[in-house]
Design an enzyme around this catalytic site. Structure first.
Site, PDB file in Angstrom:
ATOM      1  N   ASN A 225       0.851  -1.190   0.000  1.00  0.00           N
ATOM      2  CA  ASN A 225       0.000   0.000   0.000  1.00  0.00           C
ATOM      3  C   ASN A 225       0.882   1.233   0.000  1.00  0.00           C
ATOM      4  O   ASN A 225       2.024   1.182   0.440  1.00  0.00           O
ATOM      5  CB  ASN A 225      -0.846   0.049   1.278  1.00  0.00           C
ATOM      6  CG  ASN A 225      -1.997  -0.928   1.242  1.00  0.00           C
ATOM      7  OD1 ASN A 225      -2.376  -1.409   0.194  1.00  0.00           O
ATOM      8  ND2 ASN A 225      -2.552  -1.211   2.408  1.00  0.00           N
ATOM      9  N   ASP A 294      -5.065  -5.542   2.801  1.00  0.00           N
ATOM     10  CA  ASP A 294      -6.248  -6.328   3.171  1.00  0.00           C
ATOM     11  C   ASP A 294      -6.117  -7.785   2.745  1.00  0.00           C
ATOM     12  O   ASP A 294      -6.658  -8.662   3.392  1.00  0.00           O
ATOM     13  CB  ASP A 294      -7.492  -5.714   2.525  1.00  0.00           C
ATOM     14  CG  ASP A 294      -7.828  -4.365   3.149  1.00  0.00           C
ATOM     15  OD1 ASP A 294      -7.767  -4.283   4.397  1.00  0.00           O
ATOM     16  OD2 ASP A 294      -8.107  -3.400   2.412  1.00  0.00           O
ATOM     17  N   LYS A 304      10.959 -17.044  -8.745  1.00  0.00           N
ATOM     18  CA  LYS A 304      10.348 -15.972  -9.521  1.00  0.00           C
ATOM     19  C   LYS A 304       9.466 -16.544 -10.642  1.00  0.00           C
ATOM     20  O   LYS A 304       9.889 -17.466 -11.349  1.00  0.00           O
ATOM     21  CB  LYS A 304      11.467 -15.115 -10.126  1.00  0.00           C
ATOM     22  CG  LYS A 304      10.969 -13.901 -10.864  1.00  0.00           C
ATOM     23  CD  LYS A 304      12.126 -13.087 -11.416  1.00  0.00           C
ATOM     24  CE  LYS A 304      11.593 -11.950 -12.263  1.00  0.00           C
ATOM     25  NZ  LYS A 304      12.664 -11.223 -12.930  1.00  0.00           N
ATOM     26  N   PRO A 326      -5.569 -10.907   8.555  1.00  0.00           N
ATOM     27  CA  PRO A 326      -6.310 -10.613   9.785  1.00  0.00           C
ATOM     28  C   PRO A 326      -6.411  -9.105   9.988  1.00  0.00           C
ATOM     29  O   PRO A 326      -5.509  -8.361   9.594  1.00  0.00           O
ATOM     30  CB  PRO A 326      -5.449 -11.254  10.877  1.00  0.00           C
ATOM     31  CG  PRO A 326      -4.094 -11.390  10.290  1.00  0.00           C
ATOM     32  CD  PRO A 326      -4.260 -11.523   8.810  1.00  0.00           C
ATOM     33  N   ASP A 327      -7.517  -8.647  10.564  1.00  0.00           N
ATOM     34  CA  ASP A 327      -7.675  -7.224  10.880  1.00  0.00           C
ATOM     35  C   ASP A 327      -7.079  -6.981  12.270  1.00  0.00           C
ATOM     36  O   ASP A 327      -7.661  -7.362  13.285  1.00  0.00           O
ATOM     37  CB  ASP A 327      -9.158  -6.837  10.832  1.00  0.00           C
ATOM     38  CG  ASP A 327      -9.337  -5.320  10.906  1.00  0.00           C
ATOM     39  OD1 ASP A 327      -8.656  -4.685  11.752  1.00  0.00           O
ATOM     40  OD2 ASP A 327     -10.121  -4.769  10.117  1.00  0.00           O
ATOM     41  N   LYS A 358     -16.353   2.724   9.630  1.00  0.00           N
ATOM     42  CA  LYS A 358     -15.193   2.006  10.184  1.00  0.00           C
ATOM     43  C   LYS A 358     -15.241   1.944  11.706  1.00  0.00           C
ATOM     44  O   LYS A 358     -14.914   0.936  12.319  1.00  0.00           O
ATOM     45  CB  LYS A 358     -13.906   2.715   9.733  1.00  0.00           C
ATOM     46  CG  LYS A 358     -12.948   1.762   9.066  1.00  0.00           C
ATOM     47  CD  LYS A 358     -11.878   2.474   8.295  1.00  0.00           C
ATOM     48  CE  LYS A 358     -12.147   2.364   6.800  1.00  0.00           C
ATOM     49  NZ  LYS A 358     -11.039   2.735   5.977  1.00  0.00           N
ATOM     50  N   LYS A 362     -15.278  -1.718  13.341  1.00  0.00           N
ATOM     51  CA  LYS A 362     -14.126  -2.189  14.133  1.00  0.00           C
ATOM     52  C   LYS A 362     -14.386  -2.063  15.632  1.00  0.00           C
ATOM     53  O   LYS A 362     -13.529  -2.429  16.437  1.00  0.00           O
ATOM     54  CB  LYS A 362     -12.873  -1.407  13.747  1.00  0.00           C
ATOM     55  CG  LYS A 362     -12.635  -1.405  12.239  1.00  0.00           C
ATOM     56  CD  LYS A 362     -11.196  -1.503  11.850  1.00  0.00           C
ATOM     57  CE  LYS A 362     -11.071  -1.528  10.333  1.00  0.00           C
ATOM     58  NZ  LYS A 362      -9.852  -2.135   9.861  1.00  0.00           N
TER      59      LYS A 362
HETATM   60  O1  C5P Z   1     -10.246  -1.731   7.203  1.00  0.00           O
HETATM   61  P1  C5P Z   1      -9.477  -0.510   6.817  1.00  0.00           P
HETATM   62  O2  C5P Z   1      -8.158  -0.826   6.213  1.00  0.00           O
HETATM   63  O3  C5P Z   1     -10.250   0.441   5.974  1.00  0.00           O
HETATM   64  O4  C5P Z   1      -9.216   0.264   8.199  1.00  0.00           O
HETATM   65  C1  C5P Z   1      -8.125   1.082   8.445  1.00  0.00           C
HETATM   66  C2  C5P Z   1      -7.708   1.003   9.886  1.00  0.00           C
HETATM   67  O5  C5P Z   1      -7.640  -0.356  10.317  1.00  0.00           O
HETATM   68  C3  C5P Z   1      -6.325   1.536  10.124  1.00  0.00           C
HETATM   69  O6  C5P Z   1      -6.264   2.018  11.457  1.00  0.00           O
HETATM   70  C4  C5P Z   1      -5.440   0.321   9.924  1.00  0.00           C
HETATM   71  O7  C5P Z   1      -4.197   0.443  10.589  1.00  0.00           O
HETATM   72  C5  C5P Z   1      -6.288  -0.769  10.544  1.00  0.00           C
HETATM   73  N1  C5P Z   1      -6.134  -2.082   9.926  1.00  0.00           N
HETATM   74  C6  C5P Z   1      -5.578  -3.128  10.639  1.00  0.00           C
HETATM   75  N2  C5P Z   1      -5.488  -4.366  10.084  1.00  0.00           N
HETATM   76  C7  C5P Z   1      -5.933  -4.606   8.836  1.00  0.00           C
HETATM   77  C8  C5P Z   1      -6.488  -3.554   8.083  1.00  0.00           C
HETATM   78  C9  C5P Z   1      -6.573  -2.301   8.654  1.00  0.00           C
HETATM   79  O8  C5P Z   1      -5.165  -2.913  11.787  1.00  0.00           O
HETATM   80  N3  C5P Z   1      -5.809  -5.817   8.323  1.00  0.00           N
END
Ligand code: C5P
Length: 414
Positions: A225, A294, A304, A326-327, A358, A362
């Site tokens: 990203n 994500d 490669k 994982p989030d 969000k 979350k």
């Molecule tokens: O889900 P999204 O990426 O839109 O949300 C952004 C927030 O969630 C940011 O604070 C980012 O650091 C956190 N995040 C995370 N783990 C992920 C995706 C996002 O901690 N896998």
């Protein structure tokens, strides 16, 4: 509710504006670094009054220090220019802080004993301790630093209320390597700026994620990203300035670790998750600044992926199947007990709408939203702070100033 900020700093505000620094030099080769420090302090808006011992004058001239500070240097307690002939009183009453850099082993010993037979030690003794705190930046050979006499003196100096800056570690002018180097000018500046920041988070532990993650496809390619890490590093620095013990979990970025911050480097989202989750319960605050990928390729190939150049070979690009990462933020927010969680939202439009979504998704109490493309890689940013009931814009400012405001906001909610 989010309250309006009363004293929002302006863009590029001189960080030490209005501060009067009494800068003392004792004898040491590190005096050359103090010349550079003087420039940095003046540039940051401070008034710098230099005092030198006779030994310091063996290493650098008062002329150099006067030219850099734009003020006459004082070297003697018998300086007849002082109308009342009390330089030690006048100097220490005018100052917001006294910094001795370099502080030699001998000078530290004098401070500990309360001796006052030269202007610098006399001024340190005469200084009102409440309004003119003492910061000491030691500079000496590693054996002198390690000597029990010096260690005893430093412990006593700290017990007497002085603050120690450094020393650093590395190669020394004498050719040896070890502890005892004076911190670099930029490091001393960072420490001085931190010293003057309000200690909103004293006694708290803060965990921060920063930068992008990198998800490998094969040994030479990957998915990532946009993120320079600057906002997250500024938040880690601001939290430490506010007195917190800070751990920074950083994706692949080329940024200097803020002073006093523990840094853990990771590459992938899974590694960031594995670093953060065990640490999170012991922290009061978690700020998720990282731009976490994500998805990641379901399989990382050992070699490669090669184009097939044979005549008539298929030109179809390879298919890469993806799996969800994982989030990290949602997982930390679900911990009980867990830290106070602050998320970030980098969007390209509909900032408020996405930030609110969000916040709910979350299950976090506060989110800082910004327009991604407008801030990627830049030194400034604009933040929209959104909680369950209200929102407040932190107007465009440098990232460190914004980070300080965010830290103040977080502290008010703990
Ligand atoms: O889900 P999204 O990426 O839109 O949300 C952004 C927030 O969630 C940011 O604070 C980012 O650091 C956190 N995040 C995370 N783990 C992920 C995706 C996002 O901690 N896998």
């Amino acid at each position: 509710m989010i309250q309006p900020t009363l004293d929002a700093p302006t863009l590029d505000a001189p960080t030490l504006a209005g501060k009067h620094v009494l800068l003392g030099l004792s004898g040491g080769i590190a005096c050359y670094k103090t010349a550079e420090l003087t420039r940095l302090l003046v540039k940051a808006g401070a008034t710098v009054q230099v005092v030198m011992t006779a030994a310091a004058e063996q290493f650098i001239t008062a002329v150099t220090m006067q030219a850099l500070s734009s003020r006459p240097v004082v070297t003697s307690q018998w300086d007849a220019r002082e109308p009342n002939n009390m330089a030690h009183i006048n100097l220490s009453r005018a100052a917001d802080v006294m910094l001795v850099a370099p502080a030699s082993a001998d000078f530290i010993a004098k401070l500990v004993q309360g001796r006052a037979d030269d202007l610098l030690s006399l001024t340190a003794l005469a200084r009102p301790t409440q309004t003119c705190p003492l910061l000491v930046a030691p500079a000496m050979n590693r054996e002198m630093w390690a000597h029990p006499a010096t260690q005893r003196n430093v412990a006593q100096l700290l017990a007497d209320g002085a603050h120690l800056l450094g020393p650093g570690n590395g190669s020394q002018a004498c050719g040896e390597t070890g502890d005892g180097r004076m911190l670099e000018a930029s490091e001393l500046l960072e420490e001085l700026i931190a010293f003057f920041q309000p200690k909103w988070l004293a006694g708290h532990k803060v965990l921060v994620t920063a930068g992008p993650t990198f998800e490998p496809i094969d040994p030479v390619r990957g998915i990532t990203n946009h993120s320079s890490g600057k906002m997250g590093f500024a938040i880690a620095r601001a939290a430490r300035e506010a007195g917190a013990e800070v751990t920074l979990v950083a994706g692949p970025v080329h940024l200097t670790t803020p002073r006093g911050v523990r840094r853990i480097d990771v590459q992938t989202a899974q590694q960031m998750f594995d670093a953060v989750l065990p640490l999170a319960p012991a922290h009061a605050v978690f700020v998720a600044t990282a731009a976490v990928a994500d998805w990641r390729p379901a399989q990382v190939l050992e070699h490669k992926i090669k184009k097939d150049h044979k005549p008539g070979a298929s030109t179809a690009p390879p298919m890469i199947s993806m799996t969800e990462n994982p989030d990290i933020l949602a997982a930390v927010a679900a911990l009980s007990p867990g830290p106070y969680c602050v998320g970030f939202a980098a969007e390209s439009r509909d900032l408020l709408k996405h930030a609110r979504e969000k916040l709910l998704r979350k299950k976090i109490p506060l989110i800082a939203a910004n327009l991604g493309p407008a801030t990627f890689g830049r030194d400034d940013n604009t933040l929209l702070l959104v909680d369950a009931h209200s929102e407040r814009e932190l107007p465009t400012n440098d990232k460190l100033s914004l980070a300080r405001e965010l830290i103040r906001e977080i502290a008010s909610r703990l």
